[in-house]
Design a protein around this motif. Structure first.
Motif, PDB file in Angstrom:
ATOM      1  N   LEU A   1       0.840  -1.197   0.000  1.00  0.00           N
ATOM      2  CA  LEU A   1       0.000   0.000   0.000  1.00  0.00           C
ATOM      3  C   LEU A   1       0.878   1.252   0.000  1.00  0.00           C
ATOM      4  O   LEU A   1       0.664   2.172  -0.799  1.00  0.00           O
ATOM      5  CB  LEU A   1      -0.928  -0.023   1.226  1.00  0.00           C
ATOM      6  N   ALA A   2       1.883   1.262   0.875  1.00  0.00           N
ATOM      7  CA  ALA A   2       2.772   2.418   0.932  1.00  0.00           C
ATOM      8  C   ALA A   2       3.478   2.610  -0.415  1.00  0.00           C
ATOM      9  O   ALA A   2       3.609   3.733  -0.906  1.00  0.00           O
ATOM     10  CB  ALA A   2       3.796   2.236   2.048  1.00  0.00           C
ATOM     11  N   GLU A   3       3.908   1.502  -1.008  1.00  0.00           N
ATOM     12  CA  GLU A   3       4.635   1.591  -2.275  1.00  0.00           C
ATOM     13  C   GLU A   3       3.719   2.102  -3.386  1.00  0.00           C
ATOM     14  O   GLU A   3       4.104   2.953  -4.197  1.00  0.00           O
ATOM     15  CB  GLU A   3       5.212   0.212  -2.628  1.00  0.00           C
ATOM     16  N   MET A   4       2.466   1.593  -3.409  1.00  0.00           N
ATOM     17  CA  MET A   4       1.532   2.050  -4.456  1.00  0.00           C
ATOM     18  C   MET A   4       1.218   3.534  -4.279  1.00  0.00           C
ATOM     19  O   MET A   4       1.093   4.268  -5.260  1.00  0.00           O
ATOM     20  CB  MET A   4       0.256   1.207  -4.433  1.00  0.00           C
ATOM     21  N   LYS A   5       1.117   3.972  -3.020  1.00  0.00           N
ATOM     22  CA  LYS A   5       0.832   5.392  -2.796  1.00  0.00           C
ATOM     23  C   LYS A   5       2.022   6.253  -3.231  1.00  0.00           C
ATOM     24  O   LYS A   5       1.843   7.342  -3.754  1.00  0.00           O
ATOM     25  CB  LYS A   5       0.477   5.629  -1.331  1.00  0.00           C
ATOM     26  N   LYS A   6       3.214   5.738  -3.018  1.00  0.00           N
ATOM     27  CA  LYS A   6       4.408   6.470  -3.443  1.00  0.00           C
ATOM     28  C   LYS A   6       4.403   6.604  -4.975  1.00  0.00           C
ATOM     29  O   LYS A   6       4.654   7.682  -5.522  1.00  0.00           O
ATOM     30  CB  LYS A   6       5.649   5.715  -2.980  1.00  0.00           C
ATOM     31  N   LEU A   7       4.072   5.484  -5.626  1.00  0.00           N
ATOM     32  CA  LEU A   7       4.059   5.512  -7.097  1.00  0.00           C
ATOM     33  C   LEU A   7       2.947   6.416  -7.611  1.00  0.00           C
ATOM     34  O   LEU A   7       3.117   7.151  -8.591  1.00  0.00           O
ATOM     35  CB  LEU A   7       3.909   4.084  -7.633  1.00  0.00           C
TER      36      LEU A   7
END
Ligand code: SF4
Ligand code: SF4
Lengths: 62, 495
Positions: A21-27
């Motif tokens: 989730l954190a990674e997708m939000k970063k992207l």
């Protein structure tokens, strides 16, 4: 595994959000930044296609 | 674009313990009260700080202790008090910790912590600062015993940030804090803090005298959903909530916050004496800084080496040796007994005078509520005047107002799941690991096939989850590739 977090363990300031989730939000944020900086190519392209189609349609009518 | 925590570089901070730290018994984290001198008068101070201890370590002794901790493998150190900066050589201690490669931070109430002092500490290598803020101005000033301390705390936050320190806020939660958490979070975000440590106020020292500052266990029913909402809100706004070791356990939010998004992390029991050490200003060593001195003083560096105290003292080793048989009350029959061991030792033992039973538990509070019940604490014995002294509270189970008492299911203490343990050659023990039910998002023991909480088929839900993960991972990889190409295009154009 979790880790000790006693009260006053101030060094937790290097803890970070993890997981997909954190990674997708970063992207997502990077994509939004790209759009803000460079414009939305996808919607630009579809608008161009619509206008080209309209123009060609109009040209054929003449 | 909103600032997002996700902007932080992904790395593995030194503070993260792994299985080998437990097995090799490395005291990764040290919290060190370098002086008991303090210039605040907190109504909940567990150590009853004020004047310095009669016989605090000398500079030479303190610096030698830093070297010895480094030799044991300590990777991070928090200097506390009292007020750490009221000790004349505090900057020297910071410098030595940094020269030994430890991540070094201080915790402070921030009264009279001047910009010059902050600058000197930063020059010596200080990396982080935690400022205690317990509510909005009126509540904070009252609890901290000094008018104006709220404003000073925020001034120090700003100064520390300007000096490039990692800045966190530490909040203790009592009944009055609940309604102020949300506006307080707004203030903290506006001040630029990146981390917010949350902890329940514990029945120790001054907090026993002022027991109106203690939450009733059943108030977790309101607190935990509120914290979950604030956790998610903070995450979007650049503030990572760090729930402390007495915010637990295994309720519906455990997977949300314990691992900051890594759901394989969950509460795995009190780590006192396993990966952490607490030090009092006179050189007394404990497994955790907060534990009662009368029960957990494991030795003193003036009369024994820290290595011997750490490896062999009984008061230090309790966490490595204990099992479910020392639990009692509800905790002894709990599904999570063998992984949880009644949560935070400091919190439960300070409250009830004996470790192994912890009413401050969301799983328990919800289970009791589902049967029309709640637990309430009532002080029955005052605490002595010493630092880290405990009193005693009675635990009363009663009907939830407006509810009928329903019988609790019979739970056989001998039937709780106990894992098979294999001790490492060094004598340490890795904590238990649970799986997460992907239907109800509650943790379960790995041997389960059906979720004991929601009845879901664990293999089916795990397979569904694995497919979701694979899809997300593919999307992440695609997005990364596209963004990388755009990045290199951008770089070519700029060149
Ligand atoms: S009831 Fe006790 S053992 Fe069970 S999860 Fe809560 S604190 Fe842990
Ligand atoms: S006593 Fe509580 S704060 Fe201390 S190590 Fe154990 S869980 Fe953490």
């Amino acid at each position: 595994m979790t880790t000790i977090r006693p009260l006053y363990m101030v060094t937790v300031t290097d803890a970070i959000c993890k997981g997909d989730l954190a990674e997708m939000k970063k992207l997502r944020a990077e994509c939004e930044k790209h759009i803000a900086d460079h414009g939305d190519i996808a919607s630009l392209l579809s608008t161009l296609q619509v206008e080209i189609a309209k123009a060609e349609h109009g040209a054929k009518r003449k | 674009m909103t600032a997002s925590l996700a902007d932080h570089t992904i790395h593995r901070p030194v503070r993260y313990t792994d299985v080998s730290d437990y097995e090799r018994m490395v005291p990764v984290h040290v919290v060190w009260e370098i002086t008991l001198a303090c210039n605040l008068k907190c109504l909940h101070c567990g150590s009853r700080a004020g004047g310095p201890r009669a016989d605090e370590l000398t500079t030479t002794e303190a610096l030698d202790l830093v070297d010895r901790l480094a030799g044991l493998g300590t990777r991070e150190i928090s200097l506390i008090g009292g007020e750490a900066y009221l000790r004349k050589d505090w900057v020297e201690i910071i410098r030595r910790c940094r020269s030994r490669g430890m991540r070094t931070a201080i915790q402070t109430g921030a009264r009279n912590l001047t910009e010059a002092k902050i600058a000197a500490a930063v020059e010596a290598g200080l990396q982080g600062i935690g400022v205690s803020i317990d509510g909005l101005a009126a509540l904070h000033d009252r609890v901290r015993g000094v008018p104006g301390s709220f404003d000073q705390a925020f001034a120090v936050l700003a100064a520390a940030k300007a000096h490039g320190l990692a800045v966190s806020v530490n909040t203790q939660i009592g009944p009055e804090t609940l309604s102020q958490l949300e506006p307080l979070m707004d203030r903290i975000i506006a001040a630029g803090a990146t981390h917010w440590q949350i902890q329940l106020t514990v029945a120790m020292g001054n907090a026993v005298d002022n027991d109106q500052l203690l939450l009733q266990p059943y108030q977790l029913l309101d607190l935990m959903p509120l914290l979950a909402r604030l956790y998610e809100d903070g995450r979007e706004r650049g503030l990572l909530m760090v729930v402390g070791n007495n915010i637990g356990y295994f309720g519906p939010y455990e997977h949300l916050w314990r691992g900051f998004g890594d759901e394989s992390e969950h509460w795995s029991g009190c780590a006192a004496g396993q990966t952490g050490i607490g030090i009092e200003a006179d050189g007394t060593i404990k497994g955790c800084p907060s534990l009662a001195t009368s029960l957990y003083a494991a030795g003193n560096v003036r009369t024994a080496t820290i290595e011997d105290i750490w490896r062999h003292s009984e008061a230090m080793r309790f966490g490595r040796l204990r099992d479910v048989d020392e639990l009692w009350g509800y905790c002894r029959t709990c599904y999570y007994a063998d992984v949880c061991r009644a949560g935070c030792t400091w919190t439960s033992e300070s409250l009830l005078g004996k470790r192994g039973n912890n009413p401050y538990c969301h799983h328990r509070v919800r289970d009791l509520a589902a049967h029309g019940r709640r637990e309430r604490i009532v002080k029955v014995k005052e605490a002595p005047a010493d630092s880290f002294a405990i009193g005693e509270f009675a635990l009363i189970e009663e009907a939830m107002p407006g509810c009928d008492l329903r019988p609790m299911p019979a739970r056989d203490p001998n039937a709780v799941h106990v894992r098979t343990v294999v001790r490492a050659a060094d004598g340490g023990l890795a904590p238990a690991t649970l799986d997460l039910c992907r239907d109800c998002e509650r943790y379960v023991w790995p041997h389960e096939t059906t979720c004991p909480h929601c009845g879901g088929d664990l293999a089916t839900t795990a397979a569904r989850h694995a497919a979701d993960v694979a899809r997300r991972q593919a999307l992440i990889a695609r997005a990364r590739a596209v963004l990388a190409r755009l990045g290199s295009e951008g770089a070519r154009h700029e060149a």
